[in-house]
Design a protein around this motif. Structure first.
Motif, mmCIF file in Angstrom:
data_model
loop_
_atom_site.group_PDB
_atom_site.id
_atom_site.type_symbol
_atom_site.label_atom_id
_atom_site.label_comp_id
_atom_site.label_asym_id
_atom_site.label_seq_id
_atom_site.Cartn_x
_atom_site.Cartn_y
_atom_site.Cartn_z
ATOM 1 N N TRP A 14 0.829 -1.205 0.000
ATOM 2 C CA TRP A 14 0.000 0.000 0.000
ATOM 3 C C TRP A 14 0.867 1.261 0.000
ATOM 4 N N ILE A 15 1.967 1.211 0.731
ATOM 5 C CA ILE A 15 2.875 2.363 0.759
ATOM 6 C C ILE A 15 3.452 2.621 -0.634
ATOM 7 N N ALA A 16 3.801 1.550 -1.354
ATOM 8 C CA ALA A 16 4.347 1.704 -2.711
ATOM 9 C C ALA A 16 3.337 2.362 -3.641
ATOM 10 N N VAL A 17 2.069 1.936 -3.584
ATOM 11 C CA VAL A 17 1.045 2.516 -4.442
ATOM 12 C C VAL A 17 0.791 3.974 -4.065
ATOM 13 N N ALA A 18 0.658 4.230 -2.756
ATOM 14 C CA ALA A 18 0.426 5.606 -2.310
ATOM 15 C C ALA A 18 1.604 6.502 -2.676
ATOM 16 N N PRO B 232 5.191 -11.659 -5.378
ATOM 17 C CA PRO B 232 5.588 -11.814 -3.970
ATOM 18 C C PRO B 232 5.326 -10.539 -3.176
ATOM 19 N N VAL B 233 5.243 -10.684 -1.871
ATOM 20 C CA VAL B 233 5.019 -9.545 -0.983
ATOM 21 C C VAL B 233 6.139 -8.519 -1.179
ATOM 22 N N GLY B 234 5.757 -7.261 -1.253
ATOM 23 C CA GLY B 234 6.728 -6.193 -1.466
ATOM 24 C C GLY B 234 6.812 -5.781 -2.910
ATOM 25 N N LEU C 146 4.159 -3.461 -8.729
ATOM 26 C CA LEU C 146 3.547 -3.898 -9.975
ATOM 27 C C LEU C 146 2.151 -3.299 -10.163
ATOM 28 N N VAL C 147 1.417 -3.106 -9.069
ATOM 29 C CA VAL C 147 0.143 -2.384 -9.175
ATOM 30 C C VAL C 147 0.407 -0.960 -9.651
ATOM 31 N N ALA C 148 1.446 -0.330 -9.109
ATOM 32 C CA ALA C 148 1.823 1.013 -9.557
ATOM 33 C C ALA C 148 2.218 0.997 -11.030
ATOM 34 N N ALA C 149 2.905 -0.083 -11.466
ATOM 35 C CA ALA C 149 3.300 -0.198 -12.871
ATOM 36 C C ALA C 149 2.077 -0.294 -13.775
ATOM 37 N N LEU C 150 1.076 -1.080 -13.357
ATOM 38 C CA LEU C 150 -0.146 -1.177 -14.150
ATOM 39 C C LEU C 150 -0.843 0.174 -14.243
ATOM 40 N N LEU C 151 -0.896 0.887 -13.132
ATOM 41 C CA LEU C 151 -1.498 2.218 -13.158
ATOM 42 C C LEU C 151 -0.673 3.170 -14.020
#
Length: 476
Positions: free
Chosen positions: A6-10, A303-305, A310-315
């Motif tokens: 969540w921190i990575a996406v935020a 994997p965790v982390g 990767l969610v950020a990459a898709l966005l």
């Protein structure tokens, strides 16, 4: 997702907003907002252009369609890469002859006059809003599949962030964030495929598990359906406003050519990766919605982390395209619709404020469109049907052949639009052929005939670069 994901996406969203706010200092006039001061060298242009067109359709759309129909869809989508290379070799360098140009309306006005500029502006807005809607829908799909947030609020959140940095920093912000997003998609999307291949047992196991028709060139498509799709992807985004605007932002024709050609070559590799992730999704998760193929693979296998990145990459893949079309829409509306129709030339500050305000309005319109279309691919194809049959022929006639006949351009646009509408929606696409093809053919025939008939009245001008600059109407 863990706290770190969540921190990575935020953090990704925060970085985009910070870039937009900081870039506001560089944007002091409409040239900065529209074409980044014409200072974008070709490696930056390549990364920005690739990030702009490798959006929801080229990632989620290709993965989903491959899951549903097989690699045939990827082969049809290769037409876009072919088109990008050809434009880079033969068209993009010639666009740099139009000194001071911000939009395709400048080009159309220089050859065909103000009416053609207005028509180009209107069609550009419709195209950009439609493709923006596809990207907004893709944002909702990614967030819903990975973060389990309902699509409607997901679309609203993603588009709000996109509008904020695009409206604040204009082309400077869009290009800088595109480079960040290009790094994300260029590294993390291939990593997703590698992990997916490992999960299915390797490339040979994947090939063995796929249905035979998923591996053939035509799959279960008829030849006519394949030709129609190939033509749609070949012509549907040719010289669309954001890519032309990127070209105008380069310092000279050499940078424009190198950036386009390199981006086109890169696209073939990206389409193969996206399609193969769709094939992995079919083997591992055969019951999911195809549009969710790529985010489902990411959510279940990463994997965790790494999942948050990767969610950020898709966005990033989706938002890079959305921001490009958003910025272009605002610039097109101001330059090709408002300025030609107003009696008094607006000040630079007023134009800049208008473009920022329009970014917000167009973003809202695209969000509404995203909530009404059935799929990402449908949104793209609806938009392509508006553009290719009307604009491609007169634009190429102007840029490549120097044609200046206003009657040829306007009659070609009208005939292409009418034939497309009748073929597609009145006759119901006879022979399974999309209306885009007969529309382009009708435009070409009428445009060529009228151009020849009016050649003496409107002699060709092969060297628009002799114009010192373009003023309000696009004429030197």
């Amino acid at each position: 997702m863990t706290v770190w994901d969540w921190i990575a996406v935020a953090g990704y969203f925060v970085v985009l907003i910070v870039v937009g706010v900081q870039t506001m200092r560089k944007v002091s006039n409409p040239d900065d907002f529209a074409v980044a001061g014409n200072r974008i060298i070709w490696p930056v242009f390549f990364g920005s252009l690739a990030a702009a067109f490798l959006g929801g359709g080229a990632s989620l759309g290709v993965a989903g369609a491959t899951m549903r129909d097989g690699y045939v869809y990827m082969f049809a989508f290769f037409a876009f890469g072919i088109q990008t290379v050809l434009v880079g070799l033969f068209v993009a360098p010639k666009l740099k002859r139009y000194l001071g140009a911000h939009t395709l309306g400048d080009v159309m006005d220089a050859h065909y006059g103000k009416p053609a500029r207005l028509v180009t502006g209107g069609l550009s807005i419709l195209l950009c809003t439609g493709i923006l809607g596809a990207q907004a829908l893709a944002i909702g799909t990614v967030v819903n599949a990975t973060l389990d947030i309902p699509p409607t609020p997901a679309i609203l959140i993603g588009m709000t962030v996109t509008v904020l940095y695009s409206a604040a920093g204009g082309a400077w912000a869009v290009i800088q964030t595109d480079l960040l997003q290009f790094v994300f998609l260029g590294i993390l999307i291939p990593v997703t495929l590698l992990i997916g291949l490992h999960a299915v047992g390797g490339p040979s196991a994947l090939l063995d598990a796929l249905p035979a028709d998923h591996l053939s060139v035509l799959g279960d498509y008829s030849l006519m359906k394949f030709v129609g799709l190939f033509a749609a992807f070949l012509l549907g985004e040719t010289l669309v406003p954001p890519y032309a605007q990127r070209t105008f932002s380069t310092p000279d024709s050499s940078h424009a050519r190198k950036g386009f050609v390199t981006a086109g070559i890169f696209s073939f590799f990206f389409y193969f990766i996206a399609a193969s992730i769709g094939a992995v999704a079919l083997v591992l998760y055969p019951d999911i919605d195809p549009d969710s193929a790529l985010p489902t693979v990411v959510t279940n296998l990463m994997p965790v982390g790494l999942l948050g990145l990767l969610v950020a990459a898709l966005l990033a893949v989706v938002m890079s395209t959305a921001s490009s079309y958003l910025n272009s829409s605002a610039v097109v509306f101001t330059d090709d619709l408002y300025r030609p129709l107003t009696k008094q030339e607006p000040s630079a500050r007023k134009r800049l404020n208008m473009e920022r305000g329009l970014s917000v309005l167009v973003g809202a319109g695209a969000t509404l469109f995203a909530l009404t279309v059935p799929s990402i691919v449908d949104a793209l194809l609806y938009s392509y049907t508006l553009w290719a049959p009307t604009m491609i022929v007169p634009l190429l006639g102007a840029v490549v052949f120097g044609i200046r006949s206003a009657p040829a351009a306007l009659s070609g646009i009208a005939s292409g639009a009418v034939v497309t509408v009748v073929w597609q929606w009145v006759l119901g696409s006879p022979f399974g052929l999309d209306g885009l093809i007969p529309g382009v053919v009708a435009n070409l025939v009428v445009f060529s005939a009228v151009a020849v008939a009016t050649n003496k009245k409107y002699p060709r001008r092969a060297e628009p670069s002799t114009q010192p600059s373009l003023n309000n109407t696009g004429v030197a």
